[in-house]
Design a protein around this motif. Structure first.
Motif: not given
Length: 56
Positions: A2-5, A18, A20-21, A25-26, A33, A37
């Protein structure tokens, strides 16, 4: 993987979340960090968002 945004609701005030899907969903605090999460499956995430918004 997963990519965090950064959440669009965080703006630029330092208190950021942040997201991440993927399979789940995280969400995590950008300033802590290392503390991990929270993860939600699709149905759990929908229920959490609905509760946060105060909908029934």
């Amino acid at each position: 993987m997963n990519t965090w945004h950064k959440s669009t609701y965080s703006y630029d005030v330092g208190a950021c979340v942040e997201v991440s899907t993927g399979e789940e969903t995280r969400i995590r605090d950008t300033q802590h960090r290392e503390q991990g999460h929270l993860g939600f499956r699709a149905g759990e995430w929908a229920a959490a968002v609905k509760a946060i918004r105060g909908q029934r």
